[in-house]
Design a protein around this motif. Structure first.
Motif, PDB file in Angstrom:
ATOM      1  N   LYS A   1      -1.697 -46.947  34.797  1.00 13.36           N
ATOM      2  CA  LYS A   1      -1.965 -47.309  36.188  1.00 13.36           C
ATOM      3  C   LYS A   1      -0.897 -46.712  37.115  1.00 13.36           C
ATOM      4  CE  LYS A   1      -4.700 -51.561  35.948  1.00 13.36           C
ATOM      5  NZ  LYS A   1      -5.675 -51.350  37.012  1.00 13.36           N
ATOM      6  N   GLN A   2       0.356 -46.752  36.671  1.00 16.88           N
ATOM      7  CA  GLN A   2       1.426 -46.172  37.474  1.00 16.88           C
ATOM      8  C   GLN A   2       1.205 -44.673  37.654  1.00 16.88           C
ATOM      9  OE1 GLN A   2       3.877 -47.893  39.013  1.00 16.88           O
ATOM     10  NE2 GLN A   2       4.717 -46.013  39.918  1.00 16.88           N
ATOM     11  N   GLN A   3       0.768 -44.006  36.617  1.00  8.13           N
ATOM     12  CA  GLN A   3       0.479 -42.574  36.721  1.00  8.13           C
ATOM     13  C   GLN A   3      -0.625 -42.312  37.739  1.00  8.13           C
ATOM     14  OE1 GLN A   3      -0.411 -41.441  32.686  1.00  8.13           O
ATOM     15  NE2 GLN A   3       1.705 -41.659  31.993  1.00  8.13           N
ATOM     16  N   LEU A   4      -1.649 -43.164  37.765  1.00  7.20           N
ATOM     17  CA  LEU A   4      -2.714 -43.006  38.752  1.00  7.20           C
ATOM     18  C   LEU A   4      -2.177 -43.191  40.167  1.00  7.20           C
ATOM     19  CD1 LEU A   4      -5.677 -44.937  37.069  1.00  7.20           C
ATOM     20  CD2 LEU A   4      -5.403 -42.460  37.274  1.00  7.20           C
ATOM     21  N   LEU A   5      -1.300 -44.174  40.351  1.00  5.29           N
ATOM     22  CA  LEU A   5      -0.706 -44.409  41.669  1.00  5.29           C
ATOM     23  C   LEU A   5       0.066 -43.189  42.146  1.00  5.29           C
ATOM     24  CD1 LEU A   5      -0.143 -46.576  43.928  1.00  5.29           C
ATOM     25  CD2 LEU A   5       1.998 -47.041  42.697  1.00  5.29           C
ATOM     26  N   GLU A   6       0.732 -42.519  41.226  1.00  5.96           N
ATOM     27  CA  GLU A   6       1.615 -41.421  41.592  1.00  5.96           C
ATOM     28  C   GLU A   6       0.891 -40.093  41.826  1.00  5.96           C
ATOM     29  OE1 GLU A   6       4.544 -41.324  38.508  1.00  5.96           O
ATOM     30  OE2 GLU A   6       5.395 -43.288  39.056  1.00  5.96           O
TER      31      GLU A   6
ATOM     32  N   VAL B   1       3.228 -55.171  37.560  1.00 10.14           N
ATOM     33  CA  VAL B   1       1.885 -54.960  38.093  1.00 10.14           C
ATOM     34  C   VAL B   1       1.937 -53.703  38.946  1.00 10.14           C
ATOM     35  CG1 VAL B   1       2.229 -56.278  40.229  1.00 10.14           C
ATOM     36  CG2 VAL B   1      -0.040 -56.122  39.251  1.00 10.14           C
ATOM     37  N   VAL B   2       0.790 -53.025  39.064  1.00 11.21           N
ATOM     38  CA  VAL B   2       0.678 -51.862  39.945  1.00 11.21           C
ATOM     39  C   VAL B   2      -0.330 -52.215  41.023  1.00 11.21           C
ATOM     40  CG1 VAL B   2       0.052 -49.427  40.140  1.00 11.21           C
ATOM     41  CG2 VAL B   2       1.241 -50.250  38.095  1.00 11.21           C
ATOM     42  N   LEU B   3       0.132 -52.221  42.274  1.00 13.08           N
ATOM     43  CA  LEU B   3      -0.733 -52.508  43.417  1.00 13.08           C
ATOM     44  C   LEU B   3      -1.179 -51.190  44.036  1.00 13.08           C
ATOM     45  CD1 LEU B   3      -1.968 -54.464  45.508  1.00 13.08           C
ATOM     46  CD2 LEU B   3       0.224 -54.352  46.738  1.00 13.08           C
ATOM     47  N   PHE B   4      -2.480 -51.076  44.305  1.00 13.94           N
ATOM     48  CA  PHE B   4      -3.023 -49.869  44.915  1.00 13.94           C
ATOM     49  C   PHE B   4      -3.372 -50.124  46.380  1.00 13.94           C
ATOM     50  CE2 PHE B   4      -3.836 -49.351  40.405  1.00 13.94           C
ATOM     51  CZ  PHE B   4      -3.432 -48.041  40.188  1.00 13.94           C
TER      52      PHE B   4
ATOM     53  N   GLY C   1       6.009 -59.164  57.788  1.00 14.20           N
ATOM     54  CA  GLY C   1       5.070 -59.465  56.717  1.00 14.20           C
ATOM     55  C   GLY C   1       4.846 -58.337  55.735  1.00 14.20           C
ATOM     56  N   ARG C   2       5.767 -57.369  55.684  1.00 11.66           N
ATOM     57  CA  ARG C   2       5.608 -56.215  54.797  1.00 11.66           C
ATOM     58  C   ARG C   2       6.771 -56.152  53.809  1.00 11.66           C
ATOM     59  NH1 ARG C   2       2.671 -51.661  56.705  1.00 11.66           N
ATOM     60  NH2 ARG C   2       4.401 -50.266  56.252  1.00 11.66           N
ATOM     61  N   PHE C   3       6.439 -55.908  52.541  1.00  9.86           N
ATOM     62  CA  PHE C   3       7.459 -55.715  51.522  1.00  9.86           C
ATOM     63  C   PHE C   3       6.916 -54.740  50.494  1.00  9.86           C
ATOM     64  CE2 PHE C   3       4.814 -59.226  50.251  1.00  9.86           C
ATOM     65  CZ  PHE C   3       4.709 -59.175  48.878  1.00  9.86           C
ATOM     66  N   VAL C   4       7.755 -54.354  49.532  1.00  6.12           N
ATOM     67  CA  VAL C   4       7.379 -53.335  48.556  1.00  6.12           C
ATOM     68  C   VAL C   4       7.204 -53.965  47.185  1.00  6.12           C
ATOM     69  CG1 VAL C   4       8.090 -51.224  47.368  1.00  6.12           C
ATOM     70  CG2 VAL C   4       8.537 -51.498  49.812  1.00  6.12           C
ATOM     71  N   ILE C   5       6.090 -53.675  46.536  1.00  4.39           N
ATOM     72  CA  ILE C   5       5.870 -54.076  45.149  1.00  4.39           C
ATOM     73  C   ILE C   5       6.069 -52.855  44.264  1.00  4.39           C
ATOM     74  CG2 ILE C   5       4.121 -54.781  43.469  1.00  4.39           C
ATOM     75  CD1 ILE C   5       3.043 -56.725  45.494  1.00  4.39           C
ATOM     76  N   SER C   6       6.944 -52.994  43.271  1.00  2.00           N
ATOM     77  CA  SER C   6       7.174 -51.914  42.316  1.00  2.00           C
ATOM     78  C   SER C   6       6.891 -52.420  40.915  1.00  2.00           C
ATOM     79  CB  SER C   6       8.613 -51.395  42.395  1.00  2.00           C
ATOM     80  OG  SER C   6       9.529 -52.385  41.953  1.00  2.00           O
ATOM     81  N   ASN C   7       6.458 -51.529  40.046  1.00  2.00           N
ATOM     82  CA  ASN C   7       6.159 -51.874  38.665  1.00  2.00           C
ATOM     83  C   ASN C   7       7.445 -51.870  37.859  1.00  2.00           C
ATOM     84  OD1 ASN C   7       5.015 -52.209  36.121  1.00  2.00           O
ATOM     85  ND2 ASN C   7       4.542 -50.039  35.912  1.00  2.00           N
ATOM     86  N   GLY C   8       7.950 -53.051  37.558  1.00  2.00           N
ATOM     87  CA  GLY C   8       9.191 -53.139  36.798  1.00  2.00           C
ATOM     88  C   GLY C   8       9.693 -54.568  36.748  1.00  2.00           C
ATOM     89  N   GLY C   9      10.778 -54.757  36.038  1.00  2.00           N
ATOM     90  CA  GLY C   9      11.373 -56.069  35.905  1.00  2.00           C
ATOM     91  C   GLY C   9      12.415 -56.331  36.966  1.00  2.00           C
TER      92      GLY C   9
END
Length: 235
Positions: free
Chosen positions: A190-195, A10-13, A43-51
């Motif tokens: 979506k990942q391209q838009l995030l970047e 998933v890509v979180l914006f 309460g903060r962590f990182v979401i990345s698009n990948g397995g």
């Protein structure tokens, strides 16, 4: 800065919410640590698009997620609602603990060319309105095949609830993230838009994508959408 890493397909914006169901043991432990009094992660962590366990690509970009609501079930699972806080460049990953930690560097946020962004915003709003109208017509047409008239009416009512008109924020940067969350496109896009580095360039890309997706839907080039898909979350 080092934060827990939660890889998802998933890509979180930034600014957008995302519900999460936490059931794996390592991420149950992560969530417990995130919410503990005096937690270094607050309460903060990182979401990345990948397995899970996949190496991060070079120059990877993810999003810091902030926990806004948390509910723990009797069996140890968690239901979370998080909101994207900021984009970050992802660095070295430490997998020696119960869950991975990643070095992150916040990425600058910029509107980009303010004149271009201001001119793009009404065009993107118009393209978004047309895209949502086309989605509604496409889903209604697909879902109505072989159904009785009362079922078709139910589908139309569901669509009116799910695909309500969206008024974009006046801030071009916030608007660029809002559109990115609504667009139903491949995760790679979506990942391209995030970047992308700024709001103006993101809006320009989204304008092209909105027009492309609406055209594909109007031509019937998209796969059928079942009625069950009407509750699909935009993230």
């Amino acid at each position: 800065m080092r934060l827990p890493l939660f890889p998802l397909h998933v890509v979180l914006f930034p600014h957008l919410p995302l519900p999460l169901h936490i059931f794996e043991e390592r991420y149950r432990a992560m969530t417990k640590d995130l919410l503990a009094d005096g937690s270094p992660y607050a309460g903060r962590f990182v979401i990345s698009n990948g397995g899970d366990g996949e190496p991060l690509p070079a120059a990877a970009v993810g999003t810091v997620a902030e926990v806004r609501r948390a509910e723990r079930f009797a069996d140890g699972r968690w239901a979370l609602v998080v909101v994207g806080a900021e984009r970050v460049a992802l660095g070295a990953v430490d997998r020696s603990g119960p869950y991975a930690l990643v070095e992150v560097e916040p990425l600058p946020e910029s509107v980009g060319d303010p004149k271009a962004a201001g001119e793009l915003l009404p065009q993107v709003q118009a393209a978004l309105d047309a895209y949502l109208d086309t989605v509604k017509r496409f889903v209604a047409s697909t879902a109505s095949v072989g159904r009785e008239s009362h079922e078709i009416t139910d589908v139309a009512a569901s669509l009116d609830q799910v695909l309500k008109p969206i008024k974009l924020p006046d801030d071009p940067l916030a608007a660029s993230y809002a559109v990115a969350g609504v667009l139903q496109i491949e995760l790679s896009r979506k990942q391209q838009l995030l970047e992308l580095p700024d709001g103006a360039s993101r809006l320009q890309s989204e304008l092209s994508l909105l027009r492309r997706e609406a055209r594909l839907l109007a031509d019937g080039a998209m796969p059928p959408v079942s009625r069950d898909d009407l509750t699909y979350h935009p993230n």
